[in-house]
Design a protein around this motif. Structure first.
Motif, PDB file in Angstrom:
ATOM      1  N   VAL A  74       0.930  -1.215  -0.004  1.00 32.81           N
ATOM      2  CA  VAL A  74      -0.090   0.035  -0.036  1.00 32.81           C
ATOM      3  C   VAL A  74       0.801   1.272  -0.029  1.00 32.81           C
ATOM      4  N   ALA A  75       1.819   1.161   0.815  1.00 32.08           N
ATOM      5  CA  ALA A  75       2.730   2.607   0.817  1.00 32.08           C
ATOM      6  C   ALA A  75       3.621   2.697  -0.545  1.00 32.08           C
ATOM      7  N   LEU A  76       3.920   1.565  -1.253  1.00 33.27           N
ATOM      8  CA  LEU A  76       4.658   1.600  -2.266  1.00 33.27           C
ATOM      9  C   LEU A  76       3.689   2.102  -3.586  1.00 33.27           C
ATOM     10  N   ALA A  77       2.342   1.670  -3.401  1.00 33.23           N
ATOM     11  CA  ALA A  77       1.450   2.259  -4.378  1.00 33.23           C
ATOM     12  C   ALA A  77       1.150   3.729  -4.132  1.00 33.23           C
ATOM     13  N   ALA A  78       1.157   4.100  -3.045  1.00 34.41           N
ATOM     14  CA  ALA A  78       0.739   5.529  -2.689  1.00 34.41           C
ATOM     15  C   ALA A  78       1.921   6.256  -3.263  1.00 34.41           C
ATOM     16  N   SER A  79       3.242   5.833  -2.681  1.00 35.41           N
ATOM     17  CA  SER A  79       4.561   6.766  -3.188  1.00 35.41           C
ATOM     18  C   SER A  79       4.518   6.741  -4.710  1.00 35.41           C
ATOM     19  N   ALA A  80       4.133   5.668  -5.413  1.00 37.08           N
ATOM     20  CA  ALA A  80       4.330   6.009  -6.936  1.00 37.08           C
ATOM     21  C   ALA A  80       3.331   6.839  -7.807  1.00 37.08           C
ATOM     22  N   LEU A  81       2.426   7.361  -7.003  1.00 37.72           N
ATOM     23  CA  LEU A  81       1.559   8.406  -7.333  1.00 37.72           C
ATOM     24  C   LEU A  81       2.121   9.730  -7.831  1.00 37.72           C
ATOM     25  N   THR A  82       2.005  10.330  -9.000  1.00 39.32           N
ATOM     26  CA  THR A  82       2.222  11.750  -9.227  1.00 39.32           C
ATOM     27  C   THR A  82       1.099  12.646  -9.606  1.00 39.32           C
ATOM     28  N   THR A  83       1.028  13.773  -9.235  1.00 35.91           N
ATOM     29  CA  THR A  83       0.163  14.407  -9.517  1.00 35.91           C
ATOM     30  C   THR A  83      -0.059  15.117 -10.942  1.00 35.91           C
ATOM     31  N   ASP A  84      -1.239  14.995 -11.608  1.00 35.39           N
ATOM     32  CA  ASP A  84      -1.138  15.603 -12.916  1.00 35.39           C
ATOM     33  C   ASP A  84      -2.216  16.805 -13.065  1.00 35.39           C
ATOM     34  N   VAL A  85      -3.405  16.720 -12.481  1.00 32.49           N
ATOM     35  CA  VAL A  85      -4.112  17.686 -12.507  1.00 32.49           C
ATOM     36  C   VAL A  85      -4.923  18.236 -11.126  1.00 32.49           C
ATOM     37  N   VAL A  86      -4.966  19.362 -10.618  1.00 36.16           N
ATOM     38  CA  VAL A  86      -5.609  19.871  -9.625  1.00 36.16           C
ATOM     39  C   VAL A  86      -6.599  21.004 -10.190  1.00 36.16           C
ATOM     40  N   TYR A  87      -7.965  20.261 -10.323  1.00 33.08           N
ATOM     41  CA  TYR A  87      -8.907  21.265 -10.920  1.00 33.08           C
ATOM     42  C   TYR A  87      -9.752  21.990  -9.759  1.00 33.08           C
ATOM     43  N   PHE A  88     -10.105  23.200  -9.734  1.00 34.89           N
ATOM     44  CA  PHE A  88     -10.567  23.953  -8.821  1.00 34.89           C
ATOM     45  C   PHE A  88     -11.810  24.695  -9.427  1.00 34.89           C
ATOM     46  N   LEU A  89     -13.069  24.385  -9.107  1.00 34.33           N
ATOM     47  CA  LEU A  89     -14.131  25.031  -9.672  1.00 34.33           C
ATOM     48  C   LEU A  89     -14.817  25.964  -8.680  1.00 34.33           C
ATOM     49  N   GLU A  90     -14.631  27.333  -8.650  1.00 32.57           N
ATOM     50  CA  GLU A  90     -14.906  28.318  -7.616  1.00 32.57           C
ATOM     51  C   GLU A  90     -16.417  28.557  -7.747  1.00 32.57           C
ATOM     52  N   GLY A  91     -17.062  28.368  -6.786  1.00 28.59           N
ATOM     53  CA  GLY A  91     -18.625  28.963  -6.606  1.00 28.59           C
ATOM     54  C   GLY A  91     -18.484  30.503  -6.199  1.00 28.59           C
ATOM     55  N   THR A  92     -19.208  31.198  -7.005  1.00 25.75           N
ATOM     56  CA  THR A  92     -19.182  32.668  -6.898  1.00 25.75           C
ATOM     57  C   THR A  92     -20.409  33.205  -6.174  1.00 25.75           C
ATOM     58  N   LEU A  93     -21.338  32.254  -5.848  1.00 25.63           N
ATOM     59  CA  LEU A  93     -22.467  32.570  -5.084  1.00 25.63           C
ATOM     60  C   LEU A  93     -22.422  32.376  -3.743  1.00 25.63           C
ATOM     61  N   GLY A  94     -22.977  33.224  -2.822  1.00 26.85           N
ATOM     62  CA  GLY A  94     -22.846  33.171  -0.986  1.00 26.85           C
ATOM     63  C   GLY A  94     -23.728  31.823  -0.762  1.00 26.85           C
ATOM     64  N   GLU A  95     -23.265  31.333   0.215  1.00 29.08           N
ATOM     65  CA  GLU A  95     -24.113  30.335   0.782  1.00 29.08           C
ATOM     66  C   GLU A  95     -25.757  30.628   0.782  1.00 29.08           C
ATOM     67  N   GLY A  96     -26.755  29.821   0.459  1.00 32.36           N
ATOM     68  CA  GLY A  96     -28.046  30.191   0.559  1.00 32.36           C
ATOM     69  C   GLY A  96     -28.416  30.876  -0.643  1.00 32.36           C
ATOM     70  N   GLU A  97     -27.746  31.203  -1.546  1.00 31.70           N
ATOM     71  CA  GLU A  97     -28.122  31.906  -2.674  1.00 31.70           C
ATOM     72  C   GLU A  97     -28.494  30.908  -3.958  1.00 31.70           C
ATOM     73  N   ASP A  98     -28.057  29.689  -3.834  1.00 30.02           N
ATOM     74  CA  ASP A  98     -28.503  28.705  -4.795  1.00 30.02           C
ATOM     75  C   ASP A  98     -29.187  27.725  -4.049  1.00 30.02           C
ATOM     76  N   GLU A  99     -30.582  27.785  -4.027  1.00 33.91           N
ATOM     77  CA  GLU A  99     -31.459  27.093  -3.168  1.00 33.91           C
ATOM     78  C   GLU A  99     -31.368  25.444  -3.764  1.00 33.91           C
ATOM     79  N   ASP A 100     -31.137  25.118  -5.098  1.00 29.98           N
ATOM     80  CA  ASP A 100     -31.248  23.995  -5.730  1.00 29.98           C
ATOM     81  C   ASP A 100     -29.750  23.080  -5.448  1.00 29.98           C
ATOM     82  N   GLU A 101     -28.674  23.965  -4.832  1.00 32.16           N
ATOM     83  CA  GLU A 101     -27.578  23.412  -4.742  1.00 32.16           C
ATOM     84  C   GLU A 101     -27.619  22.160  -3.600  1.00 32.16           C
ATOM     85  N   ASP A 102     -27.095  20.957  -3.654  1.00 29.27           N
ATOM     86  CA  ASP A 102     -27.029  19.990  -2.802  1.00 29.27           C
ATOM     87  C   ASP A 102     -25.865  19.941  -2.008  1.00 29.27           C
ATOM     88  N   ASP A 103     -25.895  20.220  -0.682  1.00 27.00           N
ATOM     89  CA  ASP A 103     -24.775  20.401   0.019  1.00 27.00           C
ATOM     90  C   ASP A 103     -24.478  18.671   0.752  1.00 27.00           C
TER      91      ASP A 103
END
Length: 434
Positions: A405-434
């Motif tokens: 398990v440790a060997l498997a984890a150590s072999a991982l390399t980071t390819d993409v870090v994707y961040f989707l920023e929500g621009t609405l304040g909390e409670g503004e999007d009532e359909d959003e499922d928290d």
């Protein structure tokens, strides 16, 4: 319950899991094609049009009425990716013959006849083209499906990250294509695609249930004659191994909850013996209620609403999904990488390792509890020529060591870090499922 493989016709195949433990069996008829922009857009659209009506059952109402007559048989379209392969076809859940009235033996014939109608006898107009009203209607519905992904921030972030991660691979092509591609499809083009598809169709059939194999083979050859004489399609399912790039991508949408998706790569794919260590690693990291991401990132530090992980055996990628407040992005990202580092350094307890293995052991034992589970497991492995059965996989999981398990984890390399920023304040999007 290992499936047995039989030839049908010259190039078709049939896998049978013989069992009488289910009240309803499952029969799937699939075609394998490479993932391309054309196939990704046209294949699901064509299946939806074929489902709308045939020569014998010209409307959707008549198709559904026929299914009701066939003792409530459910009928599903199949269109999904497995690595760089696209699986296209139909599946049916049909009642075990022992539950039918004495003398009733036409259910299998009825289901295969309906599949034959959809594949080879769709409703055409006087010009030999698929009906315009069906094509245009299904184009609109496919566009709705494409748009719906953006309405689900979690699904949208995962799809965007996947597209960036596999931008140089066939499987990076979006499923269903784009709205522009879909709306540009003409019925002439779709009819031509249908003719080319059935002309090169080599059906992969899978059955879970009590039917006698030779009887089933005979029925399939009777109702699926056209594709059984065609040349088999040879395509590769595994995604090319690539090293991580360390690419950070930021985007925004008017939603309340932000989404962080981290994609890591390894050189281990489904046919590598180390795949079982990655299965255990994934379970320990983010695939169980006692995983490190859930316990440390979500519960102890309250840095996210949700946090989980998934390992793709066809591509050798570990994806981490995290729903967060935008201001917690840096802290959550730091803690996620910290937990991966702990696993790589072997800083975990024996009880964590055993809990993960027991969870996977239970999952493998449950495979035989549903026809769909058996078909998904064995057909997926058949596509990459992996003959390891469920019991062998279960035993391999139980034999995984902390060092692996440790060997498997150590072999991982980071390819993409994707961040989707929500621009609405909390409670503004009532359909959003928290």
């Amino acid at each position: 319950m290992i499936p047995k493989l039989y030839p049908i016709g010259e190039n078709g195949s049939l896998r049978v899991c013989g069992t009488d433990r289910f009240k309803a069996g499952m029969l799937s008829v699939s075609s394998v094609m490479p993932v391309t922009p054309e196939n990704a857009c046209l294949a699901p659209l064509l299946l939806s049009v074929l489902r709308r009506g045939t020569e014998k059952y010209p409307t959707l109402a008549e198709v559904n009425r026929r299914l009701d007559y066939l003792w409530g048989t459910s009928f599903s379209l199949r269109c999904y990716y497995r690595g760089n392969l696209m699986i296209v076809g139909f599946s049916a859940d049909l009642l075990d013959p022992s539950y039918l009235p004495v003398g009733e033996n036409s259910l299998l014939d009825g289901v295969l006849e309906l599949m034959d109608q959809m594949l080879y006898h769709p409703l055409l107009d006087e010009k030999g083209l698929l009906l315009e009203k069906y094509v245009e209607s299904e184009k609109e519905l496919q566009c709705d499906a494409i748009r719906s992904v953006k309405n689900n921030p979690r699904a949208y972030a995962a799809e965007r990250c996947r597209g960036i991660l596999f931008e140089n691979d066939p499987c990076g092509v979006p499923q269903y294509g784009t709205e522009e591609q879909t709306m540009a499809v003409t019925r002439e083009a779709l009819t031509d695609f249908w003719r080319r598809w059935i002309g090169s169709l080599t059906p992969d059939c899978f059955y879970v249930g009590p039917a006698e194999s030779q009887f089933l083979r005979g029925k399939l050859e009777q109702y699926l004659p056209c594709g059984l004489q065609s040349a088999p399609t040879t395509v590769g399912g595994l995604v090319e191994v690539r090293s991580g790039r360390g690419l950070w991508v930021n985007e925004s949408l008017p939603v309340a909850q932000s989404q962080l998706v981290i994609a890591m790569r390894s050189e281990t794919r489904i046919n590598d013996p180390m795949i079982h260590a990655y299965a255990v690693l994934n379970e320990m990291l983010g695939n169980s209620p006692v995983s490190r991401l859930f316990v440390h990132v979500r519960e102890k530090k309250s840095l996210c609403y949700s946090c989980s992980s998934a390992y793709g055996g066809n591509s050798g990628t570990l994806l981490i999904f995290c729903g967060i407040k935008a201001e917690n992005r840096a802290a959550a990202e730091e803690e996620i990488f910290r937990q991966v580092s702990f696993l790589a350094e072997g800083k975990f307890s024996e009880s964590e390792l055993e809990a993960a293995k027991k969870s996977l052991d239970h999952a493998y034992r449950r495979l035989e509890d549903s026809p769909e589970g058996l078909e998904t497991f064995y057909y997926g492995r058949a596509l990459v020529n992996n003959s390891l059965d469920a019991e062998a996989c279960r035993q391999a999981i139980l034999a995984v060591t902390a060092e692996e398990v440790a060997l498997a984890a150590s072999a991982l390399t980071t390819d993409v870090v994707y961040f989707l920023e929500g621009t609405l304040g909390e409670g503004e999007d009532e359909d959003e499922d928290d």
